[in-house]
Design a protein around this motif. Sequence first.
Motif, PDB file in Angstrom:
ATOM      1  N   ALA A  43      -5.604  -0.200  14.931  1.00  0.00           N
ATOM      2  CA  ALA A  43      -6.350  -0.843  13.844  1.00  0.00           C
ATOM      3  C   ALA A  43      -6.873   0.186  12.843  1.00  0.00           C
ATOM      4  O   ALA A  43      -6.903  -0.068  11.636  1.00  0.00           O
ATOM      5  CB  ALA A  43      -7.506  -1.651  14.421  1.00  0.00           C
ATOM      6  N   THR A  44      -7.267   1.371  13.330  1.00  0.00           N
ATOM      7  CA  THR A  44      -7.745   2.420  12.425  1.00  0.00           C
ATOM      8  C   THR A  44      -6.621   2.897  11.505  1.00  0.00           C
ATOM      9  O   THR A  44      -6.817   3.063  10.291  1.00  0.00           O
ATOM     10  CB  THR A  44      -8.301   3.602  13.232  1.00  0.00           C
ATOM     11  OG1 THR A  44      -9.339   3.137  14.106  1.00  0.00           O
ATOM     12  CG2 THR A  44      -8.859   4.667  12.319  1.00  0.00           C
TER      13      THR A  44
ATOM     14  N   LEU B  83      -3.922   2.201   5.776  1.00  0.00           N
ATOM     15  CA  LEU B  83      -2.753   1.861   4.967  1.00  0.00           C
ATOM     16  C   LEU B  83      -2.946   0.598   4.138  1.00  0.00           C
ATOM     17  O   LEU B  83      -2.054   0.218   3.381  1.00  0.00           O
ATOM     18  CB  LEU B  83      -1.534   1.674   5.882  1.00  0.00           C
ATOM     19  CG  LEU B  83      -1.122   2.907   6.706  1.00  0.00           C
ATOM     20  CD1 LEU B  83       0.000   2.546   7.666  1.00  0.00           C
ATOM     21  CD2 LEU B  83      -0.703   4.053   5.792  1.00  0.00           C
ATOM     22  N   VAL B  84      -4.103  -0.057   4.278  1.00  0.00           N
ATOM     23  CA  VAL B  84      -4.348  -1.291   3.549  1.00  0.00           C
ATOM     24  C   VAL B  84      -4.539  -0.980   2.065  1.00  0.00           C
ATOM     25  O   VAL B  84      -5.143   0.041   1.688  1.00  0.00           O
ATOM     26  CB  VAL B  84      -5.587  -2.015   4.119  1.00  0.00           C
ATOM     27  CG1 VAL B  84      -5.957  -3.212   3.266  1.00  0.00           C
ATOM     28  CG2 VAL B  84      -5.317  -2.454   5.547  1.00  0.00           C
ATOM     29  N   GLU B  85      -4.022  -1.869   1.230  1.00  0.00           N
ATOM     30  CA  GLU B  85      -4.148  -1.683  -0.215  1.00  0.00           C
ATOM     31  C   GLU B  85      -5.543  -2.104  -0.675  1.00  0.00           C
ATOM     32  O   GLU B  85      -5.825  -3.270  -0.905  1.00  0.00           O
ATOM     33  CB  GLU B  85      -3.075  -2.504  -0.938  1.00  0.00           C
ATOM     34  CG  GLU B  85      -1.669  -1.992  -0.737  1.00  0.00           C
ATOM     35  CD  GLU B  85      -1.481  -0.596  -1.326  1.00  0.00           C
ATOM     36  OE1 GLU B  85      -2.211  -0.262  -2.297  1.00  0.00           O
ATOM     37  OE2 GLU B  85      -0.637   0.157  -0.815  1.00  0.00           O
ATOM     38  N   LEU B  86      -6.416  -1.122  -0.788  1.00  0.00           N
ATOM     39  CA  LEU B  86      -7.778  -1.324  -1.268  1.00  0.00           C
ATOM     40  C   LEU B  86      -8.130  -0.194  -2.217  1.00  0.00           C
ATOM     41  O   LEU B  86      -7.490   0.878  -2.184  1.00  0.00           O
ATOM     42  CB  LEU B  86      -8.775  -1.341  -0.091  1.00  0.00           C
ATOM     43  CG  LEU B  86      -8.736  -2.535   0.861  1.00  0.00           C
ATOM     44  CD1 LEU B  86      -9.662  -2.289   2.047  1.00  0.00           C
ATOM     45  CD2 LEU B  86      -9.138  -3.823   0.151  1.00  0.00           C
ATOM     46  N   PRO B  87      -9.137  -0.380  -3.059  1.00  0.00           N
ATOM     47  CA  PRO B  87      -9.602   0.741  -3.886  1.00  0.00           C
ATOM     48  C   PRO B  87      -9.980   1.937  -3.018  1.00  0.00           C
ATOM     49  O   PRO B  87     -10.518   1.774  -1.909  1.00  0.00           O
ATOM     50  CB  PRO B  87     -10.815   0.164  -4.620  1.00  0.00           C
ATOM     51  CG  PRO B  87     -10.572  -1.312  -4.644  1.00  0.00           C
ATOM     52  CD  PRO B  87      -9.846  -1.633  -3.388  1.00  0.00           C
TER      53      PRO B  87
ATOM     54  N   VAL C 202      -5.434   9.991  13.601  1.00  0.00           N
ATOM     55  CA  VAL C 202      -4.249  10.082  12.740  1.00  0.00           C
ATOM     56  C   VAL C 202      -4.466   9.264  11.462  1.00  0.00           C
ATOM     57  O   VAL C 202      -3.867   9.553  10.416  1.00  0.00           O
ATOM     58  CB  VAL C 202      -2.994   9.609  13.503  1.00  0.00           C
ATOM     59  CG1 VAL C 202      -1.786   9.492  12.583  1.00  0.00           C
ATOM     60  CG2 VAL C 202      -2.682  10.576  14.638  1.00  0.00           C
ATOM     61  N   GLY C 203      -5.340   8.254  11.544  1.00  0.00           N
ATOM     62  CA  GLY C 203      -5.656   7.462  10.361  1.00  0.00           C
ATOM     63  C   GLY C 203      -6.198   8.307   9.218  1.00  0.00           C
ATOM     64  O   GLY C 203      -6.011   7.962   8.043  1.00  0.00           O
TER      65      GLY C 203
END
Length: 614
Positions: A31-32, A37-41, A109-110
């Motif tokens: 989840a981390t 990788l989520v498209e956020l500002p 690794v996140g």
Amino acid sequence: MKLSIIRNSMTGGRAAWMLVGAVLGLLFAAATIWLSLVELPTDVLGDLLAGVFGMWTLGWLIGPLWSGAAVLRADHFTLLPVPRRRLAVGLLGAAFVGITTVVTALGFVGLITYGARQGLVPAVLAAPVAALQLVFVVLLSRVVHALFGAVAASRVGAAITGVLFAAMLVLTQSGWMIVVAVMYSDVLTTGFSHATTVTLRAAPSSWGVVAVDAAGRGDWPLALAAPAGLALLCVLLLLVCSVELGNPRRARGTIRGSAHRAPAGGGPFAGTTGAVVRKELRTWWRDPLRTTTAVVPIVWALGTVLLPLTFDARVLLPWAGPALALFAITSAGNLYSQDGTALWQTLTTGTQRADVRGRQWAYLIVFAPPAVALSIAFGWWSGLTWTWPWVAAAVPTLLGGGAGLIVYASVFGLVPGPDAHKRPSNPLERADTTGQSNVLFWVGLLPATPALTLVYLGARFDQPWLSGAGVPVGVLTGVAVAGALGARAIRKLTEDGPDLLHTMRTGRPTVVRRVDGAGAAARGGPVEGLSWALGSILLIPQGIIPLVFILSDIHVRSWFLAMYVRPVLGVPIAVLGILAGIALYARAVRTRVDRRAGRAGGPASAGDRELESV
């Protein structure tokens, strides 16, 4: 050495819980990485990752509460001519050997994937910073473990233990509420407030994110200062570890009572039962383990009902009192084991009845006032007046039922643990009552069924007198359950007291000449542990909670599988989860019974043969 110890200790329920913890840790690590990788500002994503890395660090801080003493300790090498700093470095290297370290490394690794989104240079910088962050949390955990061992034997330390342990329980079972609050707020678009952002990024756990963001925008002084500060902290923590290794063994803390005070000779605590009540109240006040036992239900209840306020929901506030009364049963369900072999004093004086009844009265004196106070205060705060009949009917029956269940479970389901004078510094290194606590949590709800049924019928058919009848029925039910189960416990102590004393002294049931099934019992440990863990997941978050959400028309998906389909299909899925959880609970109970039977039927040891010959 550590690998050999871990390999040989992964037996029974311990192996199952280690496996479950590894799976949950891998899910959190995945989840981390997914979040990075989520498209956020960029600024919003950085704040979210700072919070997540703070949760990783918090897990390493609270880790000593769950794991107990370290696998390798400095006192194991006392007789070896090894300098302190070399020993500290060696133990630090051994600290990196373990499932938790591997899982944490995967989670960090996140930080590298987050840096890769901002360019090649931030990604290259993120790799050593992530390694530094891993070293930091491992060292911080060791220092906290040493400091915690120094204060845990006191009442204050035991209270802190209870607070942290309860907070971890609340976050484990209800942490999804925070995720829901974030998802349904405007944090994902506007980010946190300025004060929250500054606080998050000022914590050392977030300095990796600070360094990557600074490198991404070309602020090289800050990009280099953040990892340099993290490295300096690691050096300081290593020095603290090495100094701590050289300290002499601390004497066990002694909690003394009032001096020159004459014992009470009259009043409500007169007589044999009153003497037991006074003794128990002093034990609840002075024994660090009892302090933890008393603090955990209070903090758990507060955390459980206050957490929904993160998305402005007050529906759980009135239930703080019933929640405390219910969880007190699971927390205090092994009282006789906490006293250890001191049971011989009760057996030789023939005061079994006074001992059981005195423990019940002391339990009510300890937990009834905070349960009633929380019920009144939080019920008024919530403004939900319709809950008053429910709470008034539930609290007395849960308290009375708990007074009966704790003594019944203490003698019929006794889990042996160390005597008070032999306990380790960590008050949570005690008897493993995981299975017993899970059962008591659900069994503790049964005494409240008659009273709550009357309240429901009164509300359903608009009969206020029927709802009002739930209160006296709850009181009578609580008194009846406490009296009946207490009587069973008295009979058990009177008839089988020597056997219970043998179990607490040796950790094994009385020897029975039966050898069949011993091997199966030894293999049943992992099955039991997995059954408790998976049963809890299926019963509550995949069964009861989504079913309540569907029936209440609450649209919250989170990790509830039944919420991702249409309600007509979600109800059967939730019911199936409830049934599967109950089935796994039953299997765990059956396995526990078989294991005890197998241990009782195992070959007699030399000491047991000597006792039998006598």
